[in-house]
Write a protein that holds these residues in place. Structure first.
Motif, PDB file in Angstrom:
ATOM      1  N   GLY A  16       8.429  -9.769 -15.072  1.00  0.00           N
ATOM      2  CA  GLY A  16       7.661  -9.079 -14.047  1.00  0.00           C
ATOM      3  C   GLY A  16       6.521  -8.330 -14.708  1.00  0.00           C
ATOM      4  O   GLY A  16       6.152  -8.592 -15.843  1.00  0.00           O
ATOM      5  N   PHE A  17       5.944  -7.375 -13.991  1.00  0.00           N
ATOM      6  CA  PHE A  17       4.867  -6.558 -14.546  1.00  0.00           C
ATOM      7  C   PHE A  17       5.429  -5.210 -14.965  1.00  0.00           C
ATOM      8  O   PHE A  17       6.033  -4.516 -14.178  1.00  0.00           O
ATOM      9  N   ARG A  18       5.214  -4.858 -16.209  1.00  0.00           N
ATOM     10  CA  ARG A  18       5.690  -3.574 -16.712  1.00  0.00           C
ATOM     11  C   ARG A  18       4.572  -2.536 -16.713  1.00  0.00           C
ATOM     12  O   ARG A  18       4.822  -1.350 -16.558  1.00  0.00           O
ATOM     13  N   LEU A  19       3.351  -2.977 -16.933  1.00  0.00           N
ATOM     14  CA  LEU A  19       2.234  -2.050 -17.116  1.00  0.00           C
ATOM     15  C   LEU A  19       1.314  -1.992 -15.904  1.00  0.00           C
ATOM     16  O   LEU A  19       0.614  -1.010 -15.700  1.00  0.00           O
ATOM     17  N   ALA A  20       1.298  -3.044 -15.110  1.00  0.00           N
ATOM     18  CA  ALA A  20       0.385  -3.134 -13.964  1.00  0.00           C
ATOM     19  C   ALA A  20       1.087  -2.671 -12.696  1.00  0.00           C
ATOM     20  O   ALA A  20       2.094  -3.240 -12.298  1.00  0.00           O
ATOM     21  N   THR A  21       0.563  -1.626 -12.072  1.00  0.00           N
ATOM     22  CA  THR A  21       1.094  -1.172 -10.786  1.00  0.00           C
ATOM     23  C   THR A  21       0.511  -2.038  -9.674  1.00  0.00           C
ATOM     24  O   THR A  21      -0.521  -2.698  -9.873  1.00  0.00           O
ATOM     25  N   ARG A  70       0.833  -1.212   0.000  1.00  0.00           N
ATOM     26  CA  ARG A  70       0.000   0.000   0.000  1.00  0.00           C
ATOM     27  C   ARG A  70       0.868   1.264   0.000  1.00  0.00           C
ATOM     28  O   ARG A  70       0.609   2.216  -0.730  1.00  0.00           O
ATOM     29  N   LEU A  71       1.924   1.262   0.813  1.00  0.00           N
ATOM     30  CA  LEU A  71       2.737   2.467   0.969  1.00  0.00           C
ATOM     31  C   LEU A  71       3.692   2.688  -0.209  1.00  0.00           C
ATOM     32  O   LEU A  71       3.933   3.824  -0.613  1.00  0.00           O
ATOM     33  N   ARG A  72       4.221   1.605  -0.746  1.00  0.00           N
ATOM     34  CA  ARG A  72       5.212   1.767  -1.816  1.00  0.00           C
ATOM     35  C   ARG A  72       4.567   2.007  -3.165  1.00  0.00           C
ATOM     36  O   ARG A  72       5.192   2.526  -4.078  1.00  0.00           O
ATOM     37  N   GLY A  73       3.294   1.628  -3.301  1.00  0.00           N
ATOM     38  CA  GLY A  73       2.637   1.849  -4.584  1.00  0.00           C
ATOM     39  C   GLY A  73       3.359   1.115  -5.691  1.00  0.00           C
ATOM     40  O   GLY A  73       3.492  -0.090  -5.662  1.00  0.00           O
ATOM     41  N   GLY A  74       3.870   1.872  -6.641  1.00  0.00           N
ATOM     42  CA  GLY A  74       4.503   1.265  -7.809  1.00  0.00           C
ATOM     43  C   GLY A  74       5.919   0.803  -7.579  1.00  0.00           C
ATOM     44  O   GLY A  74       6.668   0.620  -8.521  1.00  0.00           O
ATOM     45  N   GLY A  75       6.330   0.641  -6.338  1.00  0.00           N
ATOM     46  CA  GLY A  75       7.709   0.243  -6.047  1.00  0.00           C
ATOM     47  C   GLY A  75       7.951  -1.231  -6.305  1.00  0.00           C
ATOM     48  O   GLY A  75       7.194  -1.899  -6.985  1.00  0.00           O
ATOM     49  N   GLU A  76       8.990  -1.759  -5.767  1.00  0.00           N
ATOM     50  CA  GLU A  76       9.383  -3.144  -6.023  1.00  0.00           C
ATOM     51  C   GLU A  76       8.333  -4.099  -5.473  1.00  0.00           C
ATOM     52  O   GLU A  76       7.626  -3.801  -4.519  1.00  0.00           O
ATOM     53  N   SER A  94      -4.059  -5.115  -7.164  1.00  0.00           N
ATOM     54  CA  SER A  94      -5.039  -5.343  -6.096  1.00  0.00           C
ATOM     55  C   SER A  94      -6.462  -5.217  -6.632  1.00  0.00           C
ATOM     56  O   SER A  94      -7.348  -5.979  -6.259  1.00  0.00           O
ATOM     57  N   GLU A  95      -6.672  -4.242  -7.537  1.00  0.00           N
ATOM     58  CA  GLU A  95      -8.027  -3.964  -8.022  1.00  0.00           C
ATOM     59  C   GLU A  95      -8.486  -4.960  -9.079  1.00  0.00           C
ATOM     60  O   GLU A  95      -9.641  -5.403  -9.073  1.00  0.00           O
ATOM     61  N   LEU A  96      -7.592  -5.336 -10.008  1.00  0.00           N
ATOM     62  CA  LEU A  96      -8.019  -6.042 -11.214  1.00  0.00           C
ATOM     63  C   LEU A  96      -7.607  -7.511 -11.291  1.00  0.00           C
ATOM     64  O   LEU A  96      -8.139  -8.255 -12.114  1.00  0.00           O
ATOM     65  N   LEU A  97      -6.647  -7.922 -10.462  1.00  0.00           N
ATOM     66  CA  LEU A  97      -6.135  -9.290 -10.606  1.00  0.00           C
ATOM     67  C   LEU A  97      -7.203 -10.368 -10.374  1.00  0.00           C
ATOM     68  O   LEU A  97      -7.253 -11.345 -11.127  1.00  0.00           O
ATOM     69  N   PRO A  98      -8.071 -10.232  -9.359  1.00  0.00           N
ATOM     70  CA  PRO A  98      -9.103 -11.275  -9.200  1.00  0.00           C
ATOM     71  C   PRO A  98      -9.962 -11.441 -10.453  1.00  0.00           C
ATOM     72  O   PRO A  98     -10.297 -12.561 -10.845  1.00  0.00           O
ATOM     73  N   ALA A  99     -10.292 -10.317 -11.117  1.00  0.00           N
ATOM     74  CA  ALA A  99     -11.093 -10.395 -12.349  1.00  0.00           C
ATOM     75  C   ALA A  99     -10.295 -11.067 -13.462  1.00  0.00           C
ATOM     76  O   ALA A  99     -10.841 -11.869 -14.240  1.00  0.00           O
ATOM     77  N   ALA A 100      -8.986 -10.758 -13.557  1.00  0.00           N
ATOM     78  CA  ALA A 100      -8.148 -11.377 -14.584  1.00  0.00           C
ATOM     79  C   ALA A 100      -8.042 -12.884 -14.356  1.00  0.00           C
ATOM     80  O   ALA A 100      -8.078 -13.671 -15.305  1.00  0.00           O
ATOM     81  N   ASN A 101      -7.941 -13.273 -13.096  1.00  0.00           N
ATOM     82  CA  ASN A 101      -7.868 -14.696 -12.762  1.00  0.00           C
ATOM     83  C   ASN A 101      -9.171 -15.403 -13.143  1.00  0.00           C
ATOM     84  O   ASN A 101      -9.164 -16.474 -13.762  1.00  0.00           O
TER      85      ASN A 101
END
Length: 686
Positions: A629-634, A612-618, A639-646
């Motif tokens: 890794g993920f280049r486009l997904a922060t 939550r605190l690092r956001g787009g960090g490692e 957190s918001e979209l992965l369950p739907a993608a799964n």
């Protein structure tokens, strides 16, 4: 094989107009070696530009675009700046300031008495208005080429945002229209544009959150689909069932009863091992939660079932430590355990190789040496990988190839991973969590101190050593250069030696393995009292007498790394202390991070907060070598979209014909586009 339609995107970046060897170098520093890398190099922000006809003080601090006429040049002596005095149509004056270069260059760019459209950030300097290095100075008739909103890109030396934007636009032009892989109702619900349109939009208008989410979702969908395909392939393989009868486990003389979490996890593993489908299980356990005991029980079940087990550790020190622990715990059971690392040579090595081949060695512990070509197992049934993110996929596959049929696989990590990222990184694995600490283990007391109190900390260290205890001193993450980290560690070790003499030892990542082992062995044997280390201090190193750790510049570390470092202490009985030394100019995020470290020892809570605190960090150190890794997904989008993608990936496999139906063919293209194609069968070693 990659679909031909994607070939223009996977060409070298030098295929773009204007990219020669000189420009390719700064692009390479940003890992932009292909056209697709350029297309996926998304803006991190934008500049809104106000179109003006008159200079106004109230616009100071904003980027404006305005017609100006050069009235005067003022070149400074020596290497000072060149100032171009320019006026708007009303006669208001602004100074355009250029540092470096000759005044002749500025005169050529903006000839005296001529009008140009000038764009840049307007500032006040004393009583005057000025612009430092305007971003555009163009003939007025070309003013339409200056956008009202302009993307800001991650850069390296030798690049400008405008140049990167031009290259990205070229890359997008080469992108083909692709068939739709997202389930139609989901696409309609979010009102997302098509893939290529989304890519063009993000570069043209970085504030378009819908387009950005569409691209992030595509990447997550490809990731989840690849993991599900790997899981399906692994489940389709026939391994062997390993049923333990408990006879060896009953002989263990454990000093304590397993925790509820350990008992539950051992039961899950035992159930997996009894299936003919090879186990694929990730074991997450916080520092000190007892993963080693779970691994031991799993290995004993395999041996009871008539097979051999292998435990793979990332470093020589950890391998030797596991060997000593298991040898002690297995005394009297009749189970033969051996170690094999890169340092073993001659007769010792030959003896181990023979024992593995003839089956007289039941459990082998070691580094990557245990899957070299010369190592042949009589009957390998279970592979346990410790600190698994330290190993690449190819290495694990080599070890699994040592078995007659696919062996069961248990991978362990002491880095607690947020639930969202567990799904993203390990979606094909079953997950067990050791979320309970063994009784009697005291929480580590954590204090946050200003770096101004360094002398007090050194005095406290002196009292600690006088009491017969040992301590770690971790030096700051100075920058990305290991050399600078090393310089900081060497300076700290030297300063501490002035007070404590030869009781101070130094370990760092640039030492040879044997040197590092020797220093660690001296510390483990309590022949040195303070171990000064860079951030490469080995995870899992167990020195119960070390009950103090000092971490300098703690505000520069992520929560996950601080928690890992803190876990070096608290391994014996009694109280341990962690001192976090902070700088004086703290950001709100750093303040929140250190406050959480002070109040919590729960690695899983810390991992969620770090995300939550690092956001787009490692991604908390969980990315593996050999895996995209993920280049486009922060992390926020994960957190918001992965369950739907799964869920969408599962729907494609279960209802929409997998990769053979029309949507499946489109999804196959997505796997190649996002480079998850290796995952169909090989993304992971399952």
């Amino acid at each position: 094989m990659r679909p031909e339609v994607l070939n223009p995107l996977f060409a070298e970046v030098t295929a773009l107009k204007g990219v020669g060897p000189a420009l390719a170098r700064p692009l390479e520093r940003l890992k932009l070696s292909r056209v697709v890398d350029m297309a996926f190099h998304l803006p991190t922000g934008w500049v809104d530009r106000l179109k003006r006809t008159e200079l106004m003080t109230q616009d100071a601090g904003r980027v404006i675009a305005i017609p100006l006429t050069a009235t005067d040049y003022r070149a400074s002596a020596g290497r000072g700046p060149t100032r171009v005095r320019a006026a708007d149509v009303h006669g208001n004056i602004v100074s355009l300031v250029y540092f470096g270069g000759s005044s002749g260059w500025a005169k050529k760019l903006f000839p005296l008495g001529e009008t140009r459209l000038v764009s840049g950030k307007l500032e006040t300097y004393g009583q005057e208005l000025q612009m430092v290095h305007p971003d555009h100075v163009l003939p007025v008739e070309e003013g339409d080429s200056v956008p009202e909103r302009e993307a800001v890109y991650p850069l390296s030396e030798g690049l400008t945002s405008r140049r990167v934007g031009q290259l990205a636009a070229q890359a997008v032009e080469r992108a083909p229209d692709l068939p739709e892989w997202i389930e139609p109702s989901l696409l309609a619900k979010h009102e997302w544009p098509a893939w290529r349109a989304a890519l063009a939009r993000v570069h043209a208008d970085p504030a378009d959150i819908g387009a950005r989410k569409r691209l992030a979702y595509d990447e997550m969908f490809a990731n989840q689909l690849a993991l599900l395909l790997v899981r399906g392939e692994a489940r389709a393989k026939r391994g062997r069932a390993l049923k333990g009868d408990g006879r060896l486990r009953a002989k263990l003389d454990l000093p304590y009863s397993p925790t509820g979490a350990q008992t539950r996890t051992i039961g899950e593993i035992e159930g997996d091992l009894q299936q003919v489908q090879p186990m694929l299980r990730l074991l997450q356990g916080d520092v000190g939660s007892g993963k080693t005991l779970v691994a031991l029980m799993a290995l004993l079940i395999a041996v009871e079932g008539g097979a051999q087990g292998a435990l793979l550790a990332p470093t020589e020190i950890l391998a030797r430590q596991h060997y000593a622990t298991l040898q002690r715990q297995l005394a009297g059971t009749g189970v033969t355990v051996a170690a094999l690392t890169g340092r073993d040579k001659g007769r010792v090595r030959e003896g181990v190789l023979m024992g593995i081949a003839d089956g007289s060695i039941d459990i082998l512990i070691g580094t990557h040496a245990i899957f070299q070509e010369a190592v042949g197992y009589r009957d390998l049934g279970l592979v346990v990988v410790d600190e698994q993110h330290r190993f690449g996929v190819a290495q694990r596959m080599m070890l699994q190839a040592k078995a007659k049929v696919p062996p069961h696989l248990l991978v362990m990590t002491a880095t607690p991973i947020p639930r969202t990222l567990t799904l993203a990184q390990y979606g094909e694995m079953d997950v067990s969590r050791l979320d309970e600490m063994p009784p009697g283990r005291e929480p580590i007391e954590t204090r946050v101190l200003s770096e101004d109190r360094l002398d007090e900390v050194v005095d406290a260290l002196a009292r600690h050593l006088s009491a017969g205890k040992q301590a770690y001193w971790v030096c700051p993450l100075v920058e990305e250069s290991e050399k600078s980290d090393l310089a900081a560690a060497e300076a700290r070790a030297e300063a501490l030696r002035l007070r404590f003499g030869e009781r101070v030892a130094l370990v760092h990542g640039r030492m040879k393995p044997l040197e590092k082992d020797a220093v660690m062995a001296e510390f483990s044997a309590a022949r040195t009292g303070v171990l000064v280390a860079t951030t490469v201090i080995e995870v899992g190193v167990d020195v119960p007498n070390a009950t103090l750790i000092v971490i300098e510049a703690a505000d520069r570390f992520g929560l996950a790394q601080l928690h890992q470092l803190r876990g070096r202490v608290g391994r014996g009985g009694g109280k341990s202390v962690c001192l976090l030394l902070r700088g004086n100019a703290l950001s709100e995020t750093s303040r929140a991070r250190l406050a959480l470290m002070r109040e919590s020892n729960d690695g899983f809570r810390i991992a969620e907060e770090d995300l939550r605190l690092r956001g787009g960090g490692e991604l908390l150190g969980t990315r593996q070598s050999g895996e995209a890794g993920f280049r486009l997904a922060t992390p926020e989008m994960l957190s918001e979209l992965l369950p739907a993608a799964n869920a969408d990936a599962r729907l494609l496999i279960d209802r929409d014909g997998g990769l053979t139906g029309p949507r499946g063919q489109a999804a196959r293209t997505a796997l190649y586009l996002f480079e998850r194609d290796a995952g169909v069968g090989r993304l992971r070693s399952g």
